[in-house]
Design a protein around this motif. Structure first.
Motif, PDB file in Angstrom:
ATOM      1  N   PRO A 167       0.710  -1.286  -0.153  1.00 46.51           N
ATOM      2  CA  PRO A 167      -0.001  -0.171   0.017  1.00 46.51           C
ATOM      3  C   PRO A 167       0.890   1.483   0.060  1.00 46.51           C
ATOM      4  O   PRO A 167       0.441   2.175  -0.644  1.00 46.51           O
ATOM      5  CB  PRO A 167      -0.781  -0.167   1.056  1.00 46.51           C
ATOM      6  CG  PRO A 167      -0.847  -1.692   1.588  1.00 46.51           C
ATOM      7  CD  PRO A 167       0.461  -2.069   1.242  1.00 46.51           C
ATOM      8  N   GLU A 168       2.011   1.059   0.703  1.00 48.16           N
ATOM      9  CA  GLU A 168       2.688   2.550   0.901  1.00 48.16           C
ATOM     10  C   GLU A 168       3.271   3.027  -0.515  1.00 48.16           C
ATOM     11  O   GLU A 168       3.806   4.131  -0.709  1.00 48.16           O
ATOM     12  CB  GLU A 168       3.841   2.257   1.828  1.00 48.16           C
ATOM     13  CG  GLU A 168       4.900   1.264   1.445  1.00 48.16           C
ATOM     14  CD  GLU A 168       4.516  -0.367   2.118  1.00 48.16           C
ATOM     15  OE1 GLU A 168       5.531  -0.859   2.332  1.00 48.16           O
ATOM     16  OE2 GLU A 168       3.622  -0.400   2.086  1.00 48.16           O
ATOM     17  N   PHE A 169       3.285   2.260  -1.639  1.00 48.82           N
ATOM     18  CA  PHE A 169       3.651   2.561  -2.634  1.00 48.82           C
ATOM     19  C   PHE A 169       2.824   2.974  -3.942  1.00 48.82           C
ATOM     20  O   PHE A 169       3.153   3.296  -5.079  1.00 48.82           O
ATOM     21  CB  PHE A 169       4.773   1.439  -3.506  1.00 48.82           C
ATOM     22  CG  PHE A 169       5.936   1.024  -2.684  1.00 48.82           C
ATOM     23  CD1 PHE A 169       6.758   2.037  -2.302  1.00 48.82           C
ATOM     24  CD2 PHE A 169       6.247  -0.078  -2.125  1.00 48.82           C
ATOM     25  CE1 PHE A 169       7.988   1.647  -1.887  1.00 48.82           C
ATOM     26  CE2 PHE A 169       7.127  -0.533  -1.410  1.00 48.82           C
ATOM     27  CZ  PHE A 169       8.303   0.717  -1.089  1.00 48.82           C
ATOM     28  N   LYS A 226      10.772 -10.209 -12.745  1.00 45.84           N
ATOM     29  CA  LYS A 226      11.962  -9.241 -12.267  1.00 45.84           C
ATOM     30  C   LYS A 226      11.830  -9.035 -10.918  1.00 45.84           C
ATOM     31  O   LYS A 226      12.936  -8.983 -10.201  1.00 45.84           O
ATOM     32  CB  LYS A 226      11.834  -7.902 -13.082  1.00 45.84           C
ATOM     33  CG  LYS A 226      11.942  -8.093 -14.627  1.00 45.84           C
ATOM     34  CD  LYS A 226      12.004  -6.655 -15.210  1.00 45.84           C
ATOM     35  CE  LYS A 226      12.191  -6.668 -16.708  1.00 45.84           C
ATOM     36  NZ  LYS A 226      13.452  -7.004 -17.150  1.00 45.84           N
ATOM     37  N   TRP A 227      10.688  -9.052 -10.160  1.00 44.14           N
ATOM     38  CA  TRP A 227      10.795  -8.707  -8.768  1.00 44.14           C
ATOM     39  C   TRP A 227       9.541  -9.198  -7.972  1.00 44.14           C
ATOM     40  O   TRP A 227       9.010  -8.644  -6.960  1.00 44.14           O
ATOM     41  CB  TRP A 227      10.670  -7.032  -8.653  1.00 44.14           C
ATOM     42  CG  TRP A 227      11.252  -6.499  -7.198  1.00 44.14           C
ATOM     43  CD1 TRP A 227      11.874  -7.318  -6.451  1.00 44.14           C
ATOM     44  CD2 TRP A 227      11.274  -5.402  -6.993  1.00 44.14           C
ATOM     45  NE1 TRP A 227      12.397  -6.551  -5.395  1.00 44.14           N
ATOM     46  CE2 TRP A 227      11.789  -5.280  -5.450  1.00 44.14           C
ATOM     47  CE3 TRP A 227      10.390  -4.061  -7.260  1.00 44.14           C
ATOM     48  CZ2 TRP A 227      11.656  -4.160  -4.878  1.00 44.14           C
ATOM     49  CZ3 TRP A 227      10.267  -2.874  -6.358  1.00 44.14           C
ATOM     50  CH2 TRP A 227      11.166  -3.091  -5.093  1.00 44.14           C
ATOM     51  N   LEU A 228       9.039 -10.305  -8.508  1.00 42.31           N
ATOM     52  CA  LEU A 228       7.878 -10.999  -7.560  1.00 42.31           C
ATOM     53  C   LEU A 228       8.081 -12.581  -7.528  1.00 42.31           C
ATOM     54  O   LEU A 228       7.302 -13.368  -7.696  1.00 42.31           O
ATOM     55  CB  LEU A 228       6.720 -10.814  -8.114  1.00 42.31           C
ATOM     56  CG  LEU A 228       5.396 -10.896  -7.277  1.00 42.31           C
ATOM     57  CD1 LEU A 228       5.664  -9.815  -6.139  1.00 42.31           C
ATOM     58  CD2 LEU A 228       4.166 -10.379  -7.913  1.00 42.31           C
ATOM     59  N   LEU A 229       9.269 -13.036  -7.650  1.00 45.34           N
ATOM     60  CA  LEU A 229       9.672 -14.324  -7.418  1.00 45.34           C
ATOM     61  C   LEU A 229       9.350 -15.200  -8.500  1.00 45.34           C
ATOM     62  O   LEU A 229       9.307 -16.481  -8.124  1.00 45.34           O
ATOM     63  CB  LEU A 229       9.225 -14.779  -6.006  1.00 45.34           C
ATOM     64  CG  LEU A 229       9.795 -14.070  -4.786  1.00 45.34           C
ATOM     65  CD1 LEU A 229       9.237 -14.424  -3.510  1.00 45.34           C
ATOM     66  CD2 LEU A 229      11.376 -14.172  -4.913  1.00 45.34           C
ATOM     67  N   GLY A 263       3.762 -12.474   2.683  1.00 50.16           N
ATOM     68  CA  GLY A 263       5.214 -12.992   2.388  1.00 50.16           C
ATOM     69  C   GLY A 263       5.917 -11.997   1.407  1.00 50.16           C
ATOM     70  O   GLY A 263       6.858 -11.618   1.227  1.00 50.16           O
ATOM     71  N   LEU A 264       5.070 -11.833   0.028  1.00 53.06           N
ATOM     72  CA  LEU A 264       5.143 -11.233  -0.942  1.00 53.06           C
ATOM     73  C   LEU A 264       5.752  -9.788  -0.620  1.00 53.06           C
ATOM     74  O   LEU A 264       6.658  -8.810  -1.244  1.00 53.06           O
ATOM     75  CB  LEU A 264       4.427 -11.157  -2.029  1.00 53.06           C
ATOM     76  CG  LEU A 264       4.355 -12.557  -2.756  1.00 53.06           C
ATOM     77  CD1 LEU A 264       3.142 -12.696  -3.567  1.00 53.06           C
ATOM     78  CD2 LEU A 264       5.622 -13.055  -3.437  1.00 53.06           C
ATOM     79  N   GLN A 265       4.960  -9.277   0.249  1.00 55.41           N
ATOM     80  CA  GLN A 265       5.111  -7.799   0.461  1.00 55.41           C
ATOM     81  C   GLN A 265       6.212  -7.632   1.525  1.00 55.41           C
ATOM     82  O   GLN A 265       7.070  -6.745   1.257  1.00 55.41           O
ATOM     83  CB  GLN A 265       3.838  -7.280   1.572  1.00 55.41           C
ATOM     84  CG  GLN A 265       2.931  -6.873   0.670  1.00 55.41           C
ATOM     85  CD  GLN A 265       1.373  -6.659   1.498  1.00 55.41           C
ATOM     86  OE1 GLN A 265       1.297  -7.128   2.680  1.00 55.41           O
ATOM     87  NE2 GLN A 265       0.414  -6.051   0.905  1.00 55.41           N
ATOM     88  N   GLN A 266       6.736  -8.430   2.339  1.00 58.70           N
ATOM     89  CA  GLN A 266       7.864  -8.427   3.278  1.00 58.70           C
ATOM     90  C   GLN A 266       9.045  -8.659   2.344  1.00 58.70           C
ATOM     91  O   GLN A 266      10.077  -8.262   2.809  1.00 58.70           O
ATOM     92  CB  GLN A 266       7.706  -9.980   4.079  1.00 58.70           C
ATOM     93  CG  GLN A 266       8.940  -9.851   5.102  1.00 58.70           C
ATOM     94  CD  GLN A 266       9.014 -10.880   5.834  1.00 58.70           C
ATOM     95  OE1 GLN A 266       8.003 -11.802   5.960  1.00 58.70           O
ATOM     96  NE2 GLN A 266       9.891 -11.313   7.013  1.00 58.70           N
ATOM     97  N   TYR A 267       9.019  -9.620   1.159  1.00 57.68           N
ATOM     98  CA  TYR A 267      10.100  -9.633   0.385  1.00 57.68           C
ATOM     99  C   TYR A 267      10.418  -8.087  -0.415  1.00 57.68           C
ATOM    100  O   TYR A 267      11.437  -7.984  -0.489  1.00 57.68           O
ATOM    101  CB  TYR A 267       9.436 -10.717  -0.798  1.00 57.68           C
ATOM    102  CG  TYR A 267      10.691 -10.855  -2.092  1.00 57.68           C
ATOM    103  CD1 TYR A 267      11.818 -11.007  -2.053  1.00 57.68           C
ATOM    104  CD2 TYR A 267       9.728 -10.218  -3.257  1.00 57.68           C
ATOM    105  CE1 TYR A 267      12.376 -11.325  -3.307  1.00 57.68           C
ATOM    106  CE2 TYR A 267      10.352 -10.244  -4.352  1.00 57.68           C
ATOM    107  CZ  TYR A 267      11.886 -10.783  -4.395  1.00 57.68           C
ATOM    108  OH  TYR A 267      12.304 -10.627  -5.595  1.00 57.68           O
TER     109      TYR A 267
END
Length: 282
Positions: free
Chosen positions: A13-15, A34-37, A102-106
């Protein structure tokens, strides 16, 4: 909108304020690979008016007619190939394995690590940061130095095989892109990356002629082929070609590798005088 890398961050949410005005665009693309595993390749495309896309790519040969025409979304009309791999399945597995938290933490961990790297750059007066580090990307260069010198720094680092970065230009200036994407990234990885960059910057600034000598012609021989495997570049060119293109050297293209007679290891690794000078610098 091309959000190939940054688009994945919008699960946090912060982005999402970076999406202000998104209702005005016609299409939006991001690459979870690229950035979501996700493993390569995997892209997500949204279009406001799918009819325009379908009209551009539709193939209606008699052999492709189906009794279910119009009853389901036929994605062969959404892309150039007539068939598609089941890419959404691997996304489903990742979503199930990590969950949204988990994805947000990553993502948040990578943003934190990028800010840590930015701090390293800002503390070293030899470098400058050229972008606002809001996500996982840090763009930096040698402060007050020529584009060519920064390009040589990048080429020497990539040649070492210890670290891999790519270049870009911001406001006409050649910059090096440090980007977070590896899933198990830690603060130790950031410290290691900066130690490599700092060391090669020291070597380049103390011995600019010697350090740039790493970039030279490699012979077309079996031995030369083996040498290429020690480097992260994709292709090489002759020394004459390099001289003609050197004004456009971007650190990755063209590729100039070691001569057969030269040591494939770091040419400064065993230099006592260099070590002494580095200690004086630090």
């Amino acid at each position: 909108v091309d959000a190939a890398y940054a688009g994945s961050a919008f699960i946090c949410p912060e982005f999402r304020h970076f999406l202000d005005g998104i209702e005005l665009v016609d299409s939006f693309n991001t690459n979870p690979a690229k950035w979501l595993l996700m493993n390569f390749d995997c892209s997500c495309l949204w279009v406001k008016d799918r009819k325009k896309l379908i009209k551009s790519l539709s193939v209606n040969a008699l052999s492709l007619e189906s009794d279910y025409e119009g009853m389901v979304f036929d994605y062969r009309h959404w892309c150039i190939p007539l068939s598609r791999r089941f890419r959404s399945l691997k996304m489903w597995f990742v979503f199930r394995a990590y969950g949204i938290s988990g994805l947000q933490q990553y993502i948040r961990n990578h943003v934190r690590l990028a800010q840590l790297f930015e701090n390293h750059v800002q503390k070293d007066e030899r470098f400058e940061v050229l972008n606002d580090v809001r996500m996982g990307l840090v763009c930096f260069r040698l402060r007050g130095k020529s584009d060519k010198l920064t390009a040589h720094l990048l080429a020497n680092i990539n040649n070492s095989g210890k670290l891999r970065m790519i270049p870009a230009r911001i406001k006409g200036k050649f910059i090096i892109r440090f980007c977070m994407s590896a899933q198990p990234g830690t603060e130790g990885d950031i410290d290691y990356a900066w130690s490599v960059i700092s060391r090669y910057a020291t070597l380049l600034l103390l011995h600019p002629k010697t350090s740039q000598g790493i970039l030279c012609q490699i012979p077309l021989s079996p031995e030369g082929h083996n040498l290429r495997e020690h480097f992260s570049f994709s292709r090489s060119v002759s020394h004459d070609t390099f001289k003609r293109l050197s004004s456009d050297l971007d650190g990755t293209n063209p590729v100039i590798l070691l001569d057969e007679a030269e040591d494939i290891n770091d040419p400064f690794e065993d230099s006592d005088s260099t070590s002494a000078r580095e200690e004086e610098h630090f």
